[in-house]
Motif scaffolding. Structure first.
Motif, short mmCIF file in Angstrom:
data_model
loop_
_atom_site.label_atom_id
_atom_site.label_comp_id
_atom_site.label_asym_id
_atom_site.label_seq_id
_atom_site.Cartn_x
_atom_site.Cartn_y
_atom_site.Cartn_z
N GLY A 165 0.58 -1.50 -0.20
CA GLY A 165 -0.01 -0.06 0.56
C GLY A 165 0.80 1.30 -0.33
N ARG A 166 0.07 1.76 -0.55
CA ARG A 166 1.42 3.58 -0.88
C ARG A 166 1.36 4.62 0.06
NH1 ARG A 166 3.41 3.81 -6.82
NH2 ARG A 166 4.18 5.68 -5.38
N VAL A 167 2.37 5.11 0.85
CA VAL A 167 2.14 6.43 1.46
C VAL A 167 1.89 7.78 1.16
CG1 VAL A 167 2.38 5.18 3.89
CG2 VAL A 167 4.36 5.86 2.45
N MET A 168 2.96 7.36 -0.04
CA MET A 168 3.83 8.91 -0.82
C MET A 168 2.27 8.34 -2.42
SD MET A 168 7.47 9.38 -0.89
CE MET A 168 8.46 9.02 0.01
N SER A 169 2.60 9.87 -3.02
CA SER A 169 2.39 10.28 -3.99
C SER A 169 3.05 9.53 -5.08
CB SER A 169 1.18 11.65 -4.26
OG SER A 169 1.89 12.31 -4.44
N ARG A 170 2.63 9.15 -6.18
CA ARG A 170 3.60 9.23 -6.91
C ARG A 170 4.14 10.57 -7.56
NH1 ARG A 170 1.66 3.36 -10.05
NH2 ARG A 170 -0.10 3.45 -8.58
N HIS A 171 4.00 11.54 -7.52
CA HIS A 171 5.02 12.91 -7.76
C HIS A 171 5.67 13.75 -6.45
CE1 HIS A 171 3.12 13.96 -11.53
NE2 HIS A 171 4.13 14.36 -12.09
N GLN A 172 4.75 13.08 -5.46
CA GLN A 172 5.33 13.54 -4.22
C GLN A 172 7.34 12.13 -4.11
OE1 GLN A 172 3.03 12.13 -1.08
NE2 GLN A 172 3.97 13.19 -0.14
N ALA A 173 6.79 10.67 -5.00
CA ALA A 173 7.53 10.28 -5.09
C ALA A 173 9.13 10.67 -5.86
CB ALA A 173 7.55 9.00 -5.48
N ILE A 174 8.64 11.30 -6.79
CA ILE A 174 9.11 11.73 -8.14
C ILE A 174 10.33 12.90 -7.62
CG2 ILE A 174 9.34 12.67 -10.10
CD1 ILE A 174 7.23 10.39 -10.77
N ARG A 175 9.75 13.91 -6.78
CA ARG A 175 10.39 15.44 -6.71
C ARG A 175 10.58 14.35 -5.14
NH1 ARG A 175 5.77 17.70 -6.07
NH2 ARG A 175 5.19 16.97 -4.17
N GLN A 176 10.97 12.95 -4.11
CA GLN A 176 11.93 12.95 -3.45
C GLN A 176 13.46 12.02 -3.73
OE1 GLN A 176 11.92 11.32 0.38
NE2 GLN A 176 9.65 12.49 0.63
N ALA A 177 12.73 11.64 -4.93
CA ALA A 177 13.82 11.43 -6.10
C ALA A 177 14.87 11.94 -7.24
CB ALA A 177 13.42 9.81 -6.49
N LYS A 178 14.29 13.05 -7.01
CA LYS A 178 15.11 13.48 -8.18
C LYS A 178 16.09 14.15 -7.01
CE LYS A 178 13.49 17.34 -10.85
NZ LYS A 178 11.94 17.84 -11.61
N GLY A 179 17.90 13.69 -8.48
CA GLY A 179 19.05 14.25 -7.96
C GLY A 179 19.75 12.94 -7.44
N ARG A 180 18.68 11.97 -7.39
CA ARG A 180 18.77 10.69 -6.28
C ARG A 180 19.04 9.53 -7.93
NH1 ARG A 180 15.37 9.78 -1.60
NH2 ARG A 180 15.58 7.37 -1.96
N ALA A 181 20.36 8.32 -7.47
CA ALA A 181 19.77 7.14 -8.59
C ALA A 181 20.19 6.04 -8.54
CB ALA A 181 21.41 7.34 -9.44
N ILE A 182 18.58 6.16 -8.39
CA ILE A 182 17.54 4.88 -7.17
C ILE A 182 18.02 3.86 -7.59
CG2 ILE A 182 15.50 3.77 -6.47
CD1 ILE A 182 15.39 6.29 -5.58
N TRP A 183 18.71 3.01 -8.99
CA TRP A 183 18.93 1.74 -8.84
C TRP A 183 20.00 2.39 -8.50
CZ3 TRP A 183 23.79 1.57 -11.56
CH2 TRP A 183 24.50 2.70 -11.88
N ARG A 184 20.79 2.82 -8.73
CA ARG A 184 22.57 2.88 -7.52
C ARG A 184 22.25 2.24 -5.87
NH1 ARG A 184 26.48 7.17 -9.58
NH2 ARG A 184 25.60 5.52 -11.01
#
Lengths: 481, 138
Positions: free
Chosen positions: A407-426
């Motif tokens: 179950g999600r706790v963060m909206s998709r855009h919130q997640a995209i914003r939080q991930a900005k500048g991060r390399a999730i795959w790494r």
């Protein structure tokens, strides 16, 4: 925060009283503990209450601990209706009809796979179409399409995708009776034509995992699971075909609501009396979409096995890859349940909820009748997934149902914003998880922090006794759409 | 005036589209939706399709029309960039959508939209500006 209208029944359950909202016919019950109660959204509580107003609802309007706001019905919702004066609602199933999960076992151990994990993920990623705008390798002619909708996973097995023994290890044998392809619109056929054998996007995935903890040694043994063993989990559904069936029938149901004068607190709860032609047509079309999904997961599993054979250059017997089970978590089914000590046939809607039948249930295949139905709960891509078993208590309290995921706790855009500048795959690779994804944003949307901790969700259903933990699986390789 | 904003809701995503008239707001809702699927800067105006739908209400019209655009993408890969509204009444909309077929080599895949929904759907006029809120199931 939960409003005052919620009353705590015990450590794992909250109740929404019948007088919370006008028109409620039964109580609402939400399975959450103190930890997950903090994450309850007000709107999802309203949705549980709204479902309690629907005609013919039996017992209570239920929600599992992975509850979050959906359309009309909350995701994580379970609602059962009387066949005589109840309703059926496409919103109680969702757009992705028979979205579900299957789990494969193997004879491989973690240390055997680790050195080849990158290659393995690469081959599977190339072999199994995923992501926005992807097309499958299977091209269905009109005759094939009809057969597939009638036979589900059985069709796939007949085409050479997998073994007959897979079918008994699939909920409903991978084929739900009563599908009627003549009720399917041309649009649904068109959307489904090139999408058979595709993973899709969003939260759908294919994961290579290892068993990192066993809670019930005996049950794990019966399922063929052992510590450090490699497993594969596939999470997908009926793709565009099912989405179109839902879209088509929401329109039909909207008309039906007027025709049968059903009063609804929310338009997305559109439904029709179970015995009306509209409801019966939806049921038959939904079953066709459910079969499409079972065929889809069967084909994807077959190609996954082929990829393993190619990488590990071994005989199928040596690899020992076989299906443990396949569950649907977006579906409506006619089932027999005991209500007030009387046996009744009900139409049980599970929208983001998994069937969890107990030991001895006649709908279970003989292999699992002594232990109960395997329940497969995927978590987010960075944490864990779980194998559980159905229980007698689920049968008594939740129409044989349990949770379906984190179950999600963060909206998709919130997640995209939080991930900005991060390399999730790494970040994932640093944790020892190799990820491939077709979409750049998918990884950000799907990062661990965007979800509830699956362990908390599973603890609630385990402690509530509506399913019991068998094993925890950790991801090693993830393919996302 | 901005054409649209992305609406942030817990499980899914929506578009808040604006227009000086209803046609504009419809057009911006569709362009907004396409921009969730891929980056529209990379889409060229190569071919056009006609999309006409009928419904018994304005909300029904919007949802049915957007669902038709979603259908043409999901079944045939068609992504629109320019929307010409040729006829618009209370119960009918006739449009020509110009764009091209999605090509994974050249176009970025963003969100896979399953459907446009009635969830918190809003079509209203505020101080001479039309606003549409529509949530998509993804």
């Amino acid at each position: 925060m939960a409003p005052d209208k919620l009353r705590r029944i015990d450590e794992t359950k909250l109740e929404i009283s019948e007088d919370y909202k006008p028109g409620m016919r039964v109580n609402g019950i939400i399975y959450v503990d103190d930890i997950l109660e903090k994450e309850l959204e007000n709107q999802s509580i309203e949705q549980v209450a709204n479902v309690a107003t629907l005609p013919g609802i039996i017992g209570a309007s239920l929600a599992m601990p992975d509850i979050h706001t959906g359309y009309g019905f909350a995701i994580g919702g379970v609602a059962a209706f009387d066949l005589k004066d109840g309703i059926i609602s496409p919103g109680g199933v969702g757009y992705d009809i028979n979205c579900g999960v299957r789990l494969l076992r193997s004879n491989l151990k973690r240390e055997e796979v680790l050195p080849r994990i990158k290659d393995l993920v690469g081959v599977i990623y190339n072999e199994i179409p995923s992501g926005v705008g992807s097309k499958g390798k299977i091209r269905l002619g009109p005759d094939d399409e009809r057969k597939l909708l009638l036979k589900g996973a059985r069709w796939a097995v007949e085409q050479g995708f997998g073994d007959v023994s897979d079918l008994e290890r699939t909920e409903s044998g991978g084929c739900i009776e009563g599908a009627d392809p003549s009720l399917i619109s041309n649009k649904a056929f068109e959307r489904g034509r090139a999408q058979q054998g595709t993973l899709g996007s969003g939260n759908h995935f294919l994961e290579i995992q290892y068993v990192d903890e066993i809670y019930d040694e005996k049950a794990a043994n019966s399922l063929g699971l052992f510590k450090d063993q490699i497993t594969v989990m596939i999470h997908t559904g009926s793709r565009g075909f099912g989405h179109q069936v839902c879209t088509d029938f929401l329109e039909v149901m909207e008309q039906a609501v007027g025709k049968y004068r059903i009063e609804l607190p929310d338009k997305e709860l559109a439904c029709a009396p179970f015995n009306s032609p509209e409801a019966q047509d939806y049921l038959a079309a939904m079953r066709a979409a459910a079969n499409y999904a079972w065929a889809n997961r069967q084909c994807i599993m077959h190609w996954t096995k082929e990829a393993f054979l190619r990488i590990f250059i071994a005989t199928p017997k040596a690899l020992g890859m076989s299906l443990i089970y396949d569950v649907a978590h977006n579906i409506a089914k006619i089932e027999e349940h005991t209500v007030n000590e009387k046996k009744m046939k009900l139409i049980v809607h599970r929208k983001g909820a998994t069937r969890a039948f107990p030991p001895g249930h006649l709908e279970l295949p003989e292999i699992y009748r002594p232990i109960g139905q395997p329940v497969l709960i995927p978590g987010d891509m960075g944490r864990a997934s779980f194998v559980l078993l159905g229980t007698e208590k689920a049968m008594k309290e939740t129409f044989g149902s349990t949770c379906h995921g984190a179950g999600r706790v963060m909206s998709r855009h919130q997640a995209i914003r939080q991930a900005k500048g991060r390399a999730i795959w790494r970040e994932m690779e640093d944790k020892g998880i190799i990820v491939r994804s077709a979409g750049r944003e998918t990884l950000a949307e799907e990062m661990s922090e965007a979800y509830k901790d699956i362990s908390n969700v599973v603890d609630v259903v385990h402690n509530a006794g509506i399913s019991k933990k068998v094993a925890r699986l950790r991801p090693l390789g993830v393919i996302k759409g | 005036m901005k054409a649209f904003d992305v609406l942030d809701i817990s499980g899914d995503v929506g578009i808040m589209a604006y227009g000086k008239n209803l046609e504009d707001a419809f057009r911006n809702a569709a362009v907004g939706m396409y921009s969730l699927i891929t980056d529209l800067d990379a889409i060229e105006e190569k071919r056009s399709i006609d999309i006409s739908v009928e419904s018994h209400s304005m909300e029904g019209l919007l949802v049915a029309w957007l669902n038709d655009l979603i259908f043409h993408f999901d079944a045939y890969g068609f992504i629109g960039k320019r929307i010409d509204i040729q006829e618009m009444g209370d119960n009918k909309i006739k449009t020509m959508v110009t764009g091209e077929d999605f090509d994974a080599e050249r176009h970025e895949g963003k969100l896979l939209i399953k459907a446009a929904t009635y969830h918190q759907l809003k079509i209203e006029k505020k101080d001479d500006i039309w606003e549409i809120d529509v949530i998509f199931d993804i």
